[in-house]
Design a protein around this motif. Structure first.
Motif, PDB file in Angstrom:
ATOM      1  N   MET A 261       0.819  -1.220   0.000  1.00 31.79           N
ATOM      2  CA  MET A 261       0.000   0.000   0.000  1.00 31.79           C
ATOM      3  C   MET A 261       0.848   1.262   0.000  1.00 31.79           C
ATOM      4  SD  MET A 261      -2.937  -1.272  -0.281  1.00 31.79           S
ATOM      5  CE  MET A 261      -4.045   0.110  -0.036  1.00 31.79           C
ATOM      6  N   ARG A 267      -3.113   2.327  -8.155  1.00 34.69           N
ATOM      7  CA  ARG A 267      -4.176   2.355  -7.160  1.00 34.69           C
ATOM      8  C   ARG A 267      -5.152   1.191  -7.348  1.00 34.69           C
ATOM      9  NH1 ARG A 267      -2.563   7.540  -7.826  1.00 34.69           N
ATOM     10  NH2 ARG A 267      -2.593   8.924  -6.024  1.00 34.69           N
ATOM     11  N   LYS A 270      -3.797  -1.782  -5.564  1.00 29.71           N
ATOM     12  CA  LYS A 270      -3.990  -1.632  -4.115  1.00 29.71           C
ATOM     13  C   LYS A 270      -5.450  -1.856  -3.732  1.00 29.71           C
ATOM     14  CE  LYS A 270      -0.117   1.614  -3.732  1.00 29.71           C
ATOM     15  NZ  LYS A 270       0.317   2.983  -3.371  1.00 29.71           N
TER      16      LYS A 270
END
Length: 283
Positions: A261, A267, A270
């Protein structure tokens, strides 16, 4: 031939500040939304990327910093786009490799939780490569019978979108049962099939850092699920835990989730990892 739609289809294209999914930004988005009843709506937006557009991108797209200076940011457009795209399938050219992942990043960055996993993703380039193996200009000439430069300016999202929509229809025409005699040359006019051949891999996230992996027992035999199909679980596809199941790794190495993370991963990767962690209720 138009695709047999069971829900709206958004054919779209992006122009961006570069090719880095994690770091670059959208400067233009264009889409055609096709409804199951055959009606179509078209929209195109310039977007302020909140950074300078590189000279190489200006030269390629002819979209200048001045053209986007007063345009809305993606964050400002995101709620409206999310509403417009809700419940739709998506189609583009090289979209599963680039446009969808970057669009997903922009939605996450804007704080809008748009779930592409519920959509079927049709990539005309993957279909083209499977059938003929060339690029958009060649695809346009091959399927539409005209040179792309005769009808469009290259590297403009609205014009590339229109060309892609025509190519997709041309593919369905050319590989229809009425025009093909060899079964392997027939392209079913079915959105589920188009989605499957547009997404030949087993990725969970768009970048392919997380994948589905078959579960085997201690003797190497494939484990079946309740339906009798091979049991699949989420696995890492990078780093020191490559090919190991995510749930096992996160349970054993409690700091690895935090490391991912905090590292320079997309993104979307994640987000997918977080969903897996929550799925297995790993603390």
């Amino acid at each position: 031939m138009r695709p047999n739609l069971t829900k709206p289809l958004v054919v779209f294209d992006l122009e961006t500040t570069g090719l880095d999914i994690s770091k670059d930004r959208i400067i233009q988005i264009s889409y055609i939304k096709i409804m199951p009843d055959g009606s179509e709506t078209r929209q195109a937006y310039f977007i302020n990327p909140e950074r300078r557009i590189p000279k190489t991108v200006e030269d390629l797209t002819h979209i200048t910093n001045e053209m986007v200076a007063s345009a809305p940011t993606f964050k400002e457009l995101a709620p409206a786009l999310s509403g417009e795209f809700k419940g739709c399938d998506f189609a583009g050219y090289n979209s599963n490799h680039f446009d969808i992942p970057l669009l997903a990043e922009e939605f996450i960055r804007a704080g809008v939780d748009f779930d592409f996993s519920r959509a079927r993703l049709i990539d005309a380039m993957n279909i083209f490569r499977k059938m003929e193996k060339r690029n958009l200009a060649a695809a346009y000439e091959f399927y539409c019978g005209r040179k792309m430069e005769e009808d469009f300016r290259a590297h403009r999202a609205d014009e590339d979108t229109e060309a892609t929509w025509r190519v997709l229809q041309g593919q369905l025409d050319m590989y229809s049962p009425e025009r093909q005699t060899e079964p392997e040359r027939i392209l079913p006019n079915d959105m589920n099939y188009l989605h499957e051949i547009s997404n030949p891999g087993n990725n969970i996230d768009f970048a392919g850092r997380l994948i589905w992996k078959t579960v085997t027992d201690k003797d190497g035999n494939v484990v079946a699920d309740k339906a009798g199909q091979p049991l699949m679980r989420e696995a890492f596809n990078f780093g020191k835990y490559k090919d190991q199941f995510v749930a096992d790794v996160l349970t054993r190495d409690t700091g690895y989730y935090s490391w991912v993370m905090g590292a320079d991963f997309p993104r979307n990767t994640k987000q997918a990892l977080t969903r897996i962690r929550l799925k297995y209720l790993i603390k």
